[in-house]
Design an enzyme around this catalytic site. Structure first.
Site, mmCIF file in Angstrom:
data_model
loop_
_atom_site.group_PDB
_atom_site.id
_atom_site.type_symbol
_atom_site.label_atom_id
_atom_site.label_comp_id
_atom_site.label_asym_id
_atom_site.label_seq_id
_atom_site.Cartn_x
_atom_site.Cartn_y
_atom_site.Cartn_z
ATOM 1 N N ASP A 123 0.831 -1.199 0.000
ATOM 2 C CA ASP A 123 0.000 0.000 0.000
ATOM 3 C C ASP A 123 0.865 1.249 0.000
ATOM 4 O O ASP A 123 0.472 2.280 -0.567
ATOM 5 C CB ASP A 123 -0.937 0.007 1.210
ATOM 6 C CG ASP A 123 -2.173 0.861 0.978
ATOM 7 O OD1 ASP A 123 -2.845 0.644 -0.057
ATOM 8 O OD2 ASP A 123 -2.466 1.748 1.790
ATOM 9 N N CYS A 141 -11.308 3.509 -3.935
ATOM 10 C CA CYS A 141 -10.305 3.389 -2.882
ATOM 11 C C CYS A 141 -10.790 4.087 -1.617
ATOM 12 O O CYS A 141 -10.786 3.503 -0.529
ATOM 13 C CB CYS A 141 -8.977 3.984 -3.353
ATOM 14 S SG CYS A 141 -7.663 3.878 -2.107
ATOM 15 N N TYR A 155 -12.392 1.843 1.502
ATOM 16 C CA TYR A 155 -11.710 1.758 2.790
ATOM 17 C C TYR A 155 -12.596 2.249 3.921
ATOM 18 O O TYR A 155 -12.583 1.683 5.021
ATOM 19 C CB TYR A 155 -10.385 2.526 2.747
ATOM 20 C CG TYR A 155 -9.221 1.649 2.396
ATOM 21 C CD1 TYR A 155 -8.353 1.190 3.374
ATOM 22 C CD2 TYR A 155 -9.004 1.230 1.091
ATOM 23 C CE1 TYR A 155 -7.286 0.360 3.064
ATOM 24 C CE2 TYR A 155 -7.960 0.401 0.762
ATOM 25 C CZ TYR A 155 -7.094 -0.037 1.746
ATOM 26 O OH TYR A 155 -6.054 -0.878 1.443
ATOM 27 N N TYR A 200 -9.018 4.844 9.262
ATOM 28 C CA TYR A 200 -9.945 4.834 8.124
ATOM 29 C C TYR A 200 -11.406 5.074 8.511
ATOM 30 O O TYR A 200 -12.281 5.003 7.647
ATOM 31 C CB TYR A 200 -9.774 3.545 7.332
ATOM 32 C CG TYR A 200 -8.441 3.506 6.613
ATOM 33 C CD1 TYR A 200 -8.175 4.380 5.563
ATOM 34 C CD2 TYR A 200 -7.432 2.637 7.013
ATOM 35 C CE1 TYR A 200 -6.944 4.376 4.923
ATOM 36 C CE2 TYR A 200 -6.192 2.627 6.379
ATOM 37 C CZ TYR A 200 -5.959 3.504 5.337
ATOM 38 O OH TYR A 200 -4.730 3.506 4.711
ATOM 39 N N GLU A 222 -9.536 -3.291 -5.942
ATOM 40 C CA GLU A 222 -9.534 -3.138 -4.492
ATOM 41 C C GLU A 222 -9.711 -4.501 -3.816
ATOM 42 O O GLU A 222 -9.007 -4.832 -2.853
ATOM 43 C CB GLU A 222 -10.661 -2.197 -4.044
ATOM 44 C CG GLU A 222 -10.370 -0.730 -4.224
ATOM 45 C CD GLU A 222 -9.284 -0.230 -3.304
ATOM 46 O OE1 GLU A 222 -9.242 -0.656 -2.122
ATOM 47 O OE2 GLU A 222 -8.456 0.582 -3.749
#
Length: 228
Positions: free
Chosen positions: A51, A142, A146, A170, A211
């Site tokens: 990541d 994304c 998340y 997140y 993803e």
């Protein structure tokens, strides 16, 4: 169909179209085991390193999108996001890495796994060759993904554990605000560019699928089968 005029926000239609992908993400063993605090540390380290490499290119995508923005406010926000990713989010990843015995040099020297290559190449190609609405749709999964996955993890988690900082990051107010802006951007692009909606849908679904593959890549610690 995402292009149907049913009164729903376009971003909601995209999420409806990607519902099966979202469900697969939430049900992925990486996500379920992270929520329980039982995820293998090696899998989490693989996610951190990959990541980190992903975020470098994600920032580049926002920077390129900024050059395509038609108004000053949108340009400023996109370039601010690129700066925030490089200046803040990557620092968080370095903190995650340090907690798991990884030095900055380990992050910087990591070779991208095949899935990471596929995802970042898709985003960069879309940024350089696609329309602005396509780029907006490609970057949206994304952020929204998340947030939704982290909220799901927070619901599953019974107590604090070693992966609690991931959940907190997140689901933070700052991250929520950033996702909300991305969602509004997608809706504005769809409203002002109705002819781009099908291209936006395809870009969104491709990123959403990647993803899901990113969780799988981290869980299996995917590498190249043949080294140079």
């Amino acid at each position: 169909m995402a292009g149907a005029d049913d009164g729903a926000a376009f971003s909601d239609r995209l999420l409806d179209d990607g519902a099966a992908i979202w469900a697969a993400q939430k049900d992925h063993p990486f996500v379920r085991e992270l929520a329980a605090g039982t995820l293998d540390e090696a899998a989490f380290r693989h996610w951190v390193t990959q990541d980190y490499r992903y975020l470098l290119d994600y920032a580049r995508v926002f920077a390129v999108a900024g050059t395509k923005a038609a108004d000053e406010d949108r340009m400023r926000r996109l370039l601010d996001v690129a700066h925030t990713v490089v200046d803040y989010e990557m620092d968080l990843h370095r903190e995650f890495a340090e907690d798991y015995g990884l030095a900055p040099a380990d992050l910087e020297s990591t070779e991208k796994a095949p899935t990471c290559v596929a995802y970042t190449n898709f985003l960069l190609r879309t940024a350089h060759e696609g329309s602005f609405p396509e780029v907006a749709a490609a970057i949206y999964p994304c952020g929204q993904g998340y947030l939704d996955v982290a909220e799901h993890i927070a619901d599953l988690a019974d107590e604090e554990h070693r992966y609690t900082p991931f959940i907190e990051k997140y689901t933070s107010d700052a991250f929520r605000e950033s996702v909300s802006w991305m969602r509004e951007l997608v809706d504005r692009c769809a409203e002002t560019n109705p002819g781009e909606r099908e291209a936006m849908r395809e870009a969104f679904l491709t990123s959403a699928r990647l993803e899901h593959r990113f969780w799988e890549m981290a869980y299996t610690r995917e590498t190249w089968e043949v080294s140079a």
